[in-house]
Design an enzyme around this catalytic site. Structure first.
Site, PDB file in Angstrom:
ATOM      1  N   TYR A 198       0.843  -1.198   0.000  1.00 16.29           N
ATOM      2  CA  TYR A 198       0.000   0.000   0.000  1.00 16.29           C
ATOM      3  C   TYR A 198       0.882   1.253   0.000  1.00 16.29           C
ATOM      4  CZ  TYR A 198      -3.478   3.383   1.684  1.00 16.29           C
ATOM      5  OH  TYR A 198      -4.301   4.475   1.839  1.00 16.29           O
ATOM      6  N   ALA A 200       3.978   1.519  -1.006  1.00 17.18           N
ATOM      7  CA  ALA A 200       4.698   1.610  -2.277  1.00 17.18           C
ATOM      8  C   ALA A 200       3.812   2.197  -3.364  1.00 17.18           C
ATOM      9  CB  ALA A 200       5.188   0.223  -2.692  1.00 17.18           C
ATOM     10  N   ALA A 201       2.559   1.750  -3.405  1.00 17.44           N
ATOM     11  CA  ALA A 201       1.632   2.253  -4.418  1.00 17.44           C
ATOM     12  C   ALA A 201       1.350   3.735  -4.210  1.00 17.44           C
ATOM     13  CB  ALA A 201       0.336   1.446  -4.381  1.00 17.44           C
TER      14      ALA A 201
END
Length: 330
Positions: A198, A200-201
């Site tokens: 999450y 990273a996104a």
């Protein structure tokens, strides 16, 4: 050169901190004056403007719909759960929305995004604000995941689910000096356990829009909304992902979960977007962790994150599991 670099590494951080300390009162005064001016003199009138909101079937997207409705805007509500959108559209009309269109679509599919933007243009002839709120979180340790098929789903929804609508709508937003509103999260720069994919996104998402600012210049505004813990449908364990995997509470799915009021965050987002703010932060005190992260040692940052994770776990907020189910998210 190596000696100079070593000297700068030693001098620049504390010198910058001292300069920031003395500049802080002046910067705060300037920001306050700008906020007052933008709020009372330059805030955008949303009456009859056309607002496209993705992920509108629950949580932040639903509440943002109501905030724009109070400003008498025309709404285009996008989600996969069309049955949920019907009720929300009726609520929005009662609150003051001039016209409301609902469309079932998947924001991770470019063809779906092109369809709902084209239908918006065909009906209203314009797009003024694109509000990207479709999001999917998780709270599991990376090595505990038993089904890796959810990995690309998390990245698709949180990243491509914003990029595709933006890509399709951008030419129409340019025509009206429109604005893009992004639902980000404090985890994009504050690392916390159990949120690796999450985070990273969201990091990729924020960097994408920060770069896009330079490309669109003043033609299209961008408001990045960053939040901490928010009491939405996701945090209550009521969302489902792709066929074959679900993340939900190990205890009861209806367990009570505390979190920041999503209604307040939605109101801040819409107010900030209408003022033309580049950032909206809730709660704003999270910002203090940014300089702490840069100045403290790695071990101290790790201790803070682990302590936060321990507290959160004891509050029964992070106990998730996997089980087979069908797909059903905004």
């Amino acid at each position: 050169m190596d000696l100079m670099t070593a000297a700068l590494n030693f001098v620049v951080p504390p010198a910058s901190l001292v300069m920031l300390t003395f500049a802080w009162p002046t910067l705060t005064f300037i920001n306050t004056c700008e906020w007052i001016y933008n709020t009372f003199f330059t805030s955008e009138d949303m009456e009859n403007k056309v607002i496209v909101i993705t992920g509108a079937s629950s949580g932040i997207g639903e509440q943002i719909s109501y905030e724009y409705a109070k400003r008498r805007a025309n709404l285009v509500l996008i989600a996969r759960r069309e049955n949920r959108l019907r009720g929300i559209s009726e609520n929005a009309r009662r609150l003051g929305a001039r016209h409301v269109l609902i469309m079932a679509a998947d924001v991770v599919k470019e063809d779906d995004c092109r369809r709902f933007i084209n239908e918006t243009i065909n009906y209203f002839g314009r797009v003024d604000h694109l509000v990207n709120t479709a999001s999917l979180g998780h709270t599991f340790y990376f090595e505990e995941a038993t089904d890796s098929s959810v990995f690309p789903i998390l990245m698709d929804i949180n990243f491509w689910g914003n990029v595709y609508p933006t890509y399709v709508a951008l030419p129409y937003l340019r025509q009206n000096s429109g604005r893009i509103i992004v639902n980000a999260s404090v985890e994009n720069w504050l690392p916390l356990p159990r949120m690796s994919l999450y985070s990273a996104a969201k990091s990729a998402l924020v960097n994408f829009y920060e770069t896009l600012r330079f490309e669109v210049k003043d033609d299209v505004g961008i408001t990045v909304a960053t939040h901490g813990w928010i009491g939405t449908e996701m945090t209550r364990g009521k969302f489902m992902v792709e066929e074959g995997a679900e993340m939900q509470w190990k205890e009861e799915r209806e367990v009570h979960v505390s979190g920041g009021p999503v209604e307040e965050f939605a109101k801040l987002i819409v107010s900030g977007a209408c003022r033309g703010d580049p950032y909206v932060k809730y709660p704003s005190w999270y910002d203090i962790f940014f300089p702490i992260q840069g100045l403290c040692t790695e071990s101290l940052v790790l201790d803070i994150s682990v302590s936060f994770d321990k507290w959160w776990t004891e509050k029964n907020l992070l106990h998730w599991d996997w089980k087979a189910t069908s797909r059903d998210i905004s």
